[in-house]
Design a protein around this motif. Structure first.
Motif, PDB file in Angstrom:
ATOM      1  N   GLY A 116       0.906  -8.616 -17.521  1.00 51.50           N
ATOM      2  CA  GLY A 116      -0.311  -9.313 -16.781  1.00 51.50           C
ATOM      3  C   GLY A 116       0.323  -9.403 -15.538  1.00 51.50           C
ATOM      4  O   GLY A 116      -0.344 -10.266 -14.691  1.00 51.50           O
ATOM      5  N   VAL A 117       1.490  -8.881 -15.232  1.00 48.78           N
ATOM      6  CA  VAL A 117       2.165  -9.102 -13.717  1.00 48.78           C
ATOM      7  C   VAL A 117       2.306  -7.764 -13.143  1.00 48.78           C
ATOM      8  O   VAL A 117       2.625  -6.869 -13.698  1.00 48.78           O
ATOM      9  CB  VAL A 117       3.431  -9.737 -13.938  1.00 48.78           C
ATOM     10  N   VAL A 118       1.599  -7.456 -11.724  1.00 50.18           N
ATOM     11  CA  VAL A 118       1.817  -6.374 -11.266  1.00 50.18           C
ATOM     12  C   VAL A 118       2.510  -6.473  -9.957  1.00 50.18           C
ATOM     13  O   VAL A 118       2.369  -7.618  -9.190  1.00 50.18           O
ATOM     14  CB  VAL A 118       0.448  -5.574 -10.919  1.00 50.18           C
ATOM     15  N   LEU A 119       3.065  -5.547  -9.553  1.00 54.45           N
ATOM     16  CA  LEU A 119       4.248  -5.715  -8.296  1.00 54.45           C
ATOM     17  C   LEU A 119       3.394  -4.710  -7.108  1.00 54.45           C
ATOM     18  O   LEU A 119       2.836  -3.728  -7.322  1.00 54.45           O
ATOM     19  CB  LEU A 119       5.356  -5.007  -8.398  1.00 54.45           C
ATOM     20  N   VAL A 120       3.664  -5.409  -6.003  1.00 55.97           N
ATOM     21  CA  VAL A 120       2.909  -4.755  -4.511  1.00 55.97           C
ATOM     22  C   VAL A 120       3.894  -4.987  -3.577  1.00 55.97           C
ATOM     23  O   VAL A 120       4.884  -5.996  -3.721  1.00 55.97           O
ATOM     24  CB  VAL A 120       1.662  -5.123  -4.199  1.00 55.97           C
TER      25      VAL A 120
ATOM     26  N   VAL B 161       6.098  -1.815   5.425  1.00 53.07           N
ATOM     27  CA  VAL B 161       4.440  -2.259   5.402  1.00 53.07           C
ATOM     28  C   VAL B 161       3.618  -1.392   5.192  1.00 53.07           C
ATOM     29  O   VAL B 161       2.423  -1.721   4.299  1.00 53.07           O
ATOM     30  CB  VAL B 161       4.371  -3.201   6.821  1.00 53.07           C
ATOM     31  N   ASN B 162       3.611  -0.156   5.721  1.00 47.65           N
ATOM     32  CA  ASN B 162       2.633   0.952   5.612  1.00 47.65           C
ATOM     33  C   ASN B 162       2.497   1.374   4.085  1.00 47.65           C
ATOM     34  O   ASN B 162       1.647   1.184   3.432  1.00 47.65           O
ATOM     35  CB  ASN B 162       2.913   1.964   6.325  1.00 47.65           C
ATOM     36  N   LEU B 163       3.632   1.423   3.291  1.00 55.79           N
ATOM     37  CA  LEU B 163       3.718   1.640   2.052  1.00 55.79           C
ATOM     38  C   LEU B 163       3.060   0.508   1.258  1.00 55.79           C
ATOM     39  O   LEU B 163       2.363   0.419   0.341  1.00 55.79           O
ATOM     40  CB  LEU B 163       4.897   2.041   1.428  1.00 55.79           C
ATOM     41  N   GLY B 164       3.200  -0.603   1.593  1.00 50.09           N
ATOM     42  CA  GLY B 164       2.897  -1.961   0.802  1.00 50.09           C
ATOM     43  C   GLY B 164       1.314  -2.049   1.162  1.00 50.09           C
ATOM     44  O   GLY B 164       0.463  -2.410   0.178  1.00 50.09           O
TER      45      GLY B 164
END
Ligand SMILES: Cc1cc2nc3c(=O)[nH]c(=O)nc-3n(C[C@H](O)[C@H](O)[C@H](O)COP(=O)(O)OP(=O)(O)OC[C@H]3O[C@@H](n4cnc5c(N)ncnc54)[C@H](O)[C@@H]3O)c2cc1C
Length: 410
Positions: free
Chosen positions: A300-304, A319-322
């Protein structure tokens, strides 16, 4: 305080990526909590009204990221403050004769990208967020612990308050505490570089060009700042944001110099391409570490963003990848909702991971390759490097294709 609140999604970290994701999700009928350990101050642009003074943290935003920021109604707020479109990019080998120059005109674009202060982007994002009733800002709010349970996650803050959510997003940056608490494994290593960032005033105008000199000790970038308040405007053109990546001992020595000695060292390292360095602002130093999570979701946890991957700033892609992560996750959630899936359905998160992980990884390997290629001083390698750069520079089809890929234009 001991309060329990329910949300569909909690985003931990209201930086550039977390705030953009909140906006991208706002179109769905979801209740969203955006939390950050720092207070969301009304004015995030303390430098805006002081000509010649800029936020030391800036980002090179690609046209692809610009389109995403337009789609979440944040671009107009940026353009109304200040940004610098750059039309050219000049990259050269400090140890030889190889160089390459990209130009927006050659690929029928108005700009290769935009240098924008991070605080300007954040201010625009929060102006846009204020228009959405389904995004609740909670700050200052410090993450303490999490507990996964059937159908969701409880997120506990250090003040004792609890957020009960179906999905929790870690957007809390490179040293993500949420990533650590949730037990994600990462692959990481030091670049052996520290980045020194500051604003400088140069003797000659920057010519709307992003400049980068590669040296065996690391790259030095001059990113143009004062291109005017609106796209295409031109005012002053003598301020640049610099990112100088060097080995830590050299970084310490450069940080210890007084302003005059630093200006002289910087001018020399930049081969006086823009004349003498007339002024420098306060310097900041960041250790550079490459890090990539082995999986982008669990329990239930996702990384960005930087919580999922941190990358050398030499190509200005972090930042662009994020932002691409934020766009992809919002799009997969939208698709999942249409199909009647719950927010933490692994099919949604799996599709997001499939979309982003390979692309992020290839960019990280490319940066690693660049770092090693330019660190090498053996004559056959420097010869090949110079030949390679000059060949690509003369071969416009390949060069333009490279530029389009970096800009996210198909
Ligand atoms: C020197 C340098 C130059 C760079 N230049 C560029 C460039 O030109 N172009 C580019 O694309 N990228 C660049 N980058 C990379 C870029 O800065 C990052 O990729 C970007 O800031 C990541 O955004 P983020 O929102 O994921 O994380 P962050 O910007 O780090 O935001 C994280 C947020 O989470 C909050 N937070 C952290 N911990 C907690 C907690 N425990 N509880 C609650 N909140 C928390 C923080 O307060 C913060 O607001 C550069 C990086 C460096 C170091």
């Amino acid at each position: 305080m001991n309060m329990q609140r329910k949300f569909d999604i909690a985003i931990v970290g209201g930086g550039l990526v977390g705030a953009s994701l909140a906006l991208a999700l706002a179109e769905f009928e979801l209740s969203i909590a955006l939390v950050d350990r720092q207070a969301f101050t009304a004015d995030k642009t303390p430098f805006r009204n002081s000509p010649g003074h800029f936020d030391p943290r800036v980002s090179a935003i690609t046209p692809q990221s610009k389109r995403f920021l337009e789609s979440i109604a944040a671009w107009d707020g940026i353009a109304a403050q200040r940004l610098c479109p750059y039309q050219h990019m000049e990259v050269w080998d400090g140890e030889g004769t190889g160089s390459i120059r990209f130009s927006a005109g050659e690929i029928q674009q108005s700009a290769l990208g935009y240098i924008i202060e991070n605080s300007v982007i954040l201010a625009a994002l929060y102006q846009a967020i204020a228009q959405h009733r389904n995004i609740e800002l909670l700050a200052p709010w410090e993450l303490a612990s999490i507990a996964s349970k059937e159908g969701g996650v409880s997120v506990l803050a250090s003040d004792g308050s609890v957020l009960e959510c179906s999905l929790v997003v870690a957007a809390d940056g490179a040293n993500s505490k949420l990533r650590e608490l949730a037990g994600f494994e990462t692959r990481e290593w030091d670049y052996g570089h520290n980045a020194i960032v500051t604003t400088v005033k140069t003797g000659l105008p920057h010519q709307a060009t992003a400049w980068q000199r590669f040296m065996p000790t690391g790259p030095l970038a001059f990113l143009p700042l004062d291109g005017g308040t609106k796209e295409g405007g031109s005012v002053g053109q003598q301020h640049c944001s610099i990112v100088w990546s060097v080995i830590p001992q050299r970084a310490e020595a450069l940080m210890a110099l007084d302003d005059e000695a630093f200006r002289l060292a910087l001018g020399k390292a930049f081969e006086y391409r823009l004349g003498d360095i007339e002024w420098t602002d306060r310097r900041f130093q960041f250790p550079l570490r490459q890090r990539h999570a082995q999986s982008y979701f669990r329990d239930g946890v996702v990384l960005v963003g930087d919580a999922a991957h941190t990358i050398h700033p030499l190509a200005g892609q972090g930042v662009n990848l994020g932002l691409l992560d934020a766009r992809a996750l919002a799009s997969e959630i939208g698709r999942g909702l249409e199909a009647g899936r719950s927010l933490n359905d692994e099919r949604i998160l799996e599709r997001y991971q499939r979309d982003r992980k390979g692309h992020n990884m290839s960019m990280m390997w490319l940066m690693e390759g660049f770092k090693h290629l330019f660190a090498e001083q053996a004559p056959p390698v420097t010869w090949l490097r110079n030949l390679g750069l000059s060949t690509v520079d003369n071969f416009s089809l390949l060069k333009n294709q490279l530029a389009k890929q970096a800009m996210g234009i198909d």
